[in-house]
Motif scaffolding. Structure first.
Motif, PDB file in Angstrom:
ATOM      1  N   ILE A  96       6.018  -9.877  11.369  1.00 59.24           N
ATOM      2  CA  ILE A  96       6.454  -9.573  10.007  1.00 59.24           C
ATOM      3  C   ILE A  96       7.968  -9.406   9.951  1.00 59.24           C
ATOM      4  CG2 ILE A  96       4.299  -8.399   9.384  1.00 59.24           C
ATOM      5  CD1 ILE A  96       5.949  -5.724   9.774  1.00 59.24           C
ATOM      6  N   ASP A  97       8.480  -9.306   8.725  1.00 56.07           N
ATOM      7  CA  ASP A  97       9.846  -8.846   8.484  1.00 56.07           C
ATOM      8  C   ASP A  97       9.750  -7.376   8.107  1.00 56.07           C
ATOM      9  OD1 ASP A  97      10.904 -11.346   8.949  1.00 56.07           O
ATOM     10  OD2 ASP A  97      11.343 -11.778   6.837  1.00 56.07           O
ATOM     11  N   VAL A  98      10.717  -6.597   8.572  1.00 54.76           N
ATOM     12  CA  VAL A  98      10.735  -5.170   8.234  1.00 54.76           C
ATOM     13  C   VAL A  98      11.878  -4.825   7.285  1.00 54.76           C
ATOM     14  CG1 VAL A  98       9.547  -4.478  10.348  1.00 54.76           C
ATOM     15  CG2 VAL A  98      12.055  -4.562  10.309  1.00 54.76           C
ATOM     16  N   ASN A  99      12.823  -5.729   7.121  1.00 59.94           N
ATOM     17  CA  ASN A  99      13.961  -5.546   6.220  1.00 59.94           C
ATOM     18  C   ASN A  99      14.079  -6.758   5.311  1.00 59.94           C
ATOM     19  OD1 ASN A  99      14.884  -3.078   7.354  1.00 59.94           O
ATOM     20  ND2 ASN A  99      16.044  -4.152   8.928  1.00 59.94           N
ATOM     21  N   GLY A 100      14.831  -6.604   4.240  1.00 60.84           N
ATOM     22  CA  GLY A 100      15.141  -7.720   3.354  1.00 60.84           C
ATOM     23  C   GLY A 100      14.086  -7.963   2.289  1.00 60.84           C
ATOM     24  N   ALA A 103      10.406  -8.188   3.369  1.00 63.74           N
ATOM     25  CA  ALA A 103       9.882  -7.088   4.192  1.00 63.74           C
ATOM     26  C   ALA A 103       8.436  -6.797   3.819  1.00 63.74           C
ATOM     27  CB  ALA A 103      10.732  -5.840   4.015  1.00 63.74           C
ATOM     28  N   ASP A 104       7.620  -6.582   4.827  1.00 65.05           N
ATOM     29  CA  ASP A 104       6.219  -6.245   4.621  1.00 65.05           C
ATOM     30  C   ASP A 104       6.130  -4.978   3.756  1.00 65.05           C
ATOM     31  OD1 ASP A 104       3.336  -6.786   5.912  1.00 65.05           O
ATOM     32  OD2 ASP A 104       3.664  -4.618   5.695  1.00 65.05           O
ATOM     33  N   PRO A 105       5.217  -4.960   2.773  1.00 67.98           N
ATOM     34  CA  PRO A 105       5.090  -3.779   1.907  1.00 67.98           C
ATOM     35  C   PRO A 105       4.852  -2.471   2.667  1.00 67.98           C
ATOM     36  CG  PRO A 105       3.898  -5.619   0.957  1.00 67.98           C
ATOM     37  CD  PRO A 105       4.351  -6.058   2.329  1.00 67.98           C
ATOM     38  N   LEU A 106       4.103  -2.530   3.757  1.00 67.65           N
ATOM     39  CA  LEU A 106       3.890  -1.316   4.538  1.00 67.65           C
ATOM     40  C   LEU A 106       5.223  -0.761   5.031  1.00 67.65           C
ATOM     41  CD1 LEU A 106       2.219   0.817   6.050  1.00 67.65           C
ATOM     42  CD2 LEU A 106       1.973  -0.850   7.913  1.00 67.65           C
ATOM     43  N   PHE A 107       6.071  -1.631   5.560  1.00 71.16           N
ATOM     44  CA  PHE A 107       7.356  -1.164   6.083  1.00 71.16           C
ATOM     45  C   PHE A 107       8.301  -0.759   4.962  1.00 71.16           C
ATOM     46  CE2 PHE A 107       5.714  -2.334  10.083  1.00 71.16           C
ATOM     47  CZ  PHE A 107       6.448  -1.615  11.005  1.00 71.16           C
ATOM     48  N   GLN A 108       8.207  -1.372   3.810  1.00 71.55           N
ATOM     49  CA  GLN A 108       8.993  -0.906   2.666  1.00 71.55           C
ATOM     50  C   GLN A 108       8.616   0.545   2.360  1.00 71.55           C
ATOM     51  OE1 GLN A 108       8.652  -3.578  -0.694  1.00 71.55           O
ATOM     52  NE2 GLN A 108       9.006  -5.362   0.576  1.00 71.55           N
ATOM     53  N   TRP A 109       7.325   0.820   2.348  1.00 75.59           N
ATOM     54  CA  TRP A 109       6.844   2.169   2.068  1.00 75.59           C
ATOM     55  C   TRP A 109       7.258   3.144   3.172  1.00 75.59           C
ATOM     56  CZ3 TRP A 109       3.025   5.259   4.494  1.00 75.59           C
ATOM     57  CH2 TRP A 109       2.651   6.393   3.778  1.00 75.59           C
ATOM     58  N   LEU A 110       7.066   2.756   4.428  1.00 78.56           N
ATOM     59  CA  LEU A 110       7.438   3.625   5.543  1.00 78.56           C
ATOM     60  C   LEU A 110       8.909   4.024   5.462  1.00 78.56           C
ATOM     61  CD1 LEU A 110       5.611   1.795   8.481  1.00 78.56           C
ATOM     62  CD2 LEU A 110       5.011   4.050   7.556  1.00 78.56           C
ATOM     63  N   LYS A 111       9.770   3.051   5.216  1.00 76.52           N
ATOM     64  CA  LYS A 111      11.212   3.312   5.140  1.00 76.52           C
ATOM     65  C   LYS A 111      11.549   4.235   3.972  1.00 76.52           C
ATOM     66  CE  LYS A 111      12.343  -1.011   5.005  1.00 76.52           C
ATOM     67  NZ  LYS A 111      13.135  -2.248   4.952  1.00 76.52           N
ATOM     68  N   GLY A 112      10.835   4.085   2.871  1.00 73.29           N
ATOM     69  CA  GLY A 112      11.053   4.957   1.724  1.00 73.29           C
ATOM     70  C   GLY A 112      10.599   6.384   1.974  1.00 73.29           C
ATOM     71  N   GLN A 113       9.527   6.529   2.743  1.00 75.05           N
ATOM     72  CA  GLN A 113       8.991   7.857   3.047  1.00 75.05           C
ATOM     73  C   GLN A 113       9.819   8.588   4.096  1.00 75.05           C
ATOM     74  OE1 GLN A 113       6.180   9.258   1.421  1.00 75.05           O
ATOM     75  NE2 GLN A 113       6.747   7.524   0.144  1.00 75.05           N
ATOM     76  N   ALA A 114      10.418   7.846   5.004  1.00 74.70           N
ATOM     77  CA  ALA A 114      11.192   8.456   6.096  1.00 74.70           C
ATOM     78  C   ALA A 114      12.473   7.654   6.321  1.00 74.70           C
ATOM     79  CB  ALA A 114      10.354   8.503   7.380  1.00 74.70           C
ATOM     80  N   PRO A 115      13.475   7.894   5.472  1.00 72.74           N
ATOM     81  CA  PRO A 115      14.748   7.190   5.652  1.00 72.74           C
ATOM     82  C   PRO A 115      15.374   7.533   7.004  1.00 72.74           C
ATOM     83  CG  PRO A 115      14.657   8.256   3.504  1.00 72.74           C
ATOM     84  CD  PRO A 115      13.486   8.762   4.305  1.00 72.74           C
ATOM     85  N   GLY A 116      16.259   6.674   7.428  1.00 70.32           N
ATOM     86  CA  GLY A 116      16.948   6.878   8.691  1.00 70.32           C
ATOM     87  C   GLY A 116      18.160   7.778   8.538  1.00 70.32           C
ATOM     88  N   GLY A 119      20.235   8.808   5.310  1.00 70.16           N
ATOM     89  CA  GLY A 119      19.425   8.311   4.211  1.00 70.16           C
ATOM     90  C   GLY A 119      19.262   6.812   4.137  1.00 70.16           C
ATOM     91  N   THR A 120      19.740   6.101   5.147  1.00 71.47           N
ATOM     92  CA  THR A 120      19.594   4.649   5.126  1.00 71.47           C
ATOM     93  C   THR A 120      18.126   4.276   5.273  1.00 71.47           C
ATOM     94  OG1 THR A 120      19.918   4.488   7.520  1.00 71.47           O
ATOM     95  CG2 THR A 120      21.881   4.229   6.139  1.00 71.47           C
ATOM     96  N   LYS A 121      17.722   3.255   4.564  1.00 73.68           N
ATOM     97  CA  LYS A 121      16.326   2.842   4.628  1.00 73.68           C
ATOM     98  C   LYS A 121      16.118   1.697   5.610  1.00 73.68           C
ATOM     99  CE  LYS A 121      14.874   4.758   0.335  1.00 73.68           C
ATOM    100  NZ  LYS A 121      14.447   4.571  -1.011  1.00 73.68           N
ATOM    101  N   ALA A 122      17.124   0.874   5.811  1.00 73.73           N
ATOM    102  CA  ALA A 122      16.967  -0.286   6.691  1.00 73.73           C
ATOM    103  C   ALA A 122      16.624   0.147   8.111  1.00 73.73           C
ATOM    104  CB  ALA A 122      18.238  -1.118   6.700  1.00 73.73           C
ATOM    105  N   ILE A 123      15.775  -0.632   8.730  1.00 76.40           N
ATOM    106  CA  ILE A 123      15.487  -0.432  10.151  1.00 76.40           C
ATOM    107  C   ILE A 123      16.610  -1.112  10.919  1.00 76.40           C
ATOM    108  CG2 ILE A 123      13.904  -1.103  12.006  1.00 76.40           C
ATOM    109  CD1 ILE A 123      11.614  -0.603  10.042  1.00 76.40           C
ATOM    110  N   LYS A 124      17.157  -0.389  11.882  1.00 70.44           N
ATOM    111  CA  LYS A 124      18.348  -0.863  12.584  1.00 70.44           C
ATOM    112  C   LYS A 124      18.053  -1.797  13.757  1.00 70.44           C
ATOM    113  CE  LYS A 124      21.176   1.681  10.148  1.00 70.44           C
ATOM    114  NZ  LYS A 124      20.976   1.367   8.756  1.00 70.44           N
TER     115      LYS A 124
END
Length: 160
Positions: A96-100, A103-116, A119-124
């Motif tokens: 899958i894609d995790v950014n952009g 990005a898979d909807p699951l990972f969009q949700w995960l990033k929104g629930q637990a920002p880096g 507060g950045t949401k992108a996975i590094k």
């Protein structure tokens, strides 16, 4: 979306996997890659899966080729690598894609629930880890540098 059970993902064979099937389990969701400096973490992820599976933990790997093209293989190549190199028995899903935008909807949700950090949401990078409690809620986001064995105490608390 209210929790992880609201999502459907794709298995490596392309079939749909309803995340509601993991209800009541603690999940460790990781974006993985086969040709990364962190790839040896597969060993630690598998050790966590084997140690805690019977107590309610499932590790889920989501291969991703967005970071340095470090997951170039197709599903069969990824499965073969995981099995032969690290004897992985936990589920490894479709790439899958995790950014952009894609990005898979699951990972969009995960990033929104637990920002880096900050507060950045992108996975590094590869091997970012999300810890999900038995109620399907994100309780932690862990950097690629966090070794799987460093999550033992957090996992044990969630399994109690």
């Amino acid at each position: 979306m209210s929790g992880i059970a609201d999502f459907t993902v794709r298995a490596a064979d392309g079939s749909r996997v309803d995340m509601a099937g993991y209800a009541g389990r603690v999940l460790l969701i990781v974006n993985t890659a086969s040709k990364c400096g962190f790839t040896p973490q597969y060993e630690g992820l598998e050790a966590l899966h084997r140690r805690f599976e019977d107590q309610g933990l499932t590790v889920l790997g989501f291969p991703c080729n967005q970071f340095g093209a470090q997951e170039p293989g197709d599903a069969a190549e990824i499965a073969n690598f995981c099995s032969l190199t690290y004897d992985v028995t936990f589920p490894v899903m479709a790439k899958i894609d995790v950014n952009g935008d894609d990005a898979d909807p699951l990972f969009q949700w995960l990033k929104g629930q637990a920002p880096g950090v900050l507060g950045t949401k992108a996975i590094k990078w590869n091997f970012t880890k999300f810890l999900i409690d038995r109620d399907g809620q994100v309780v932690g986001r862990h950097a690629p540098t966090t070794k799987p064995e460093e999550l033992v105490e957090a996992i044990e608390r969630l399994l109690d």
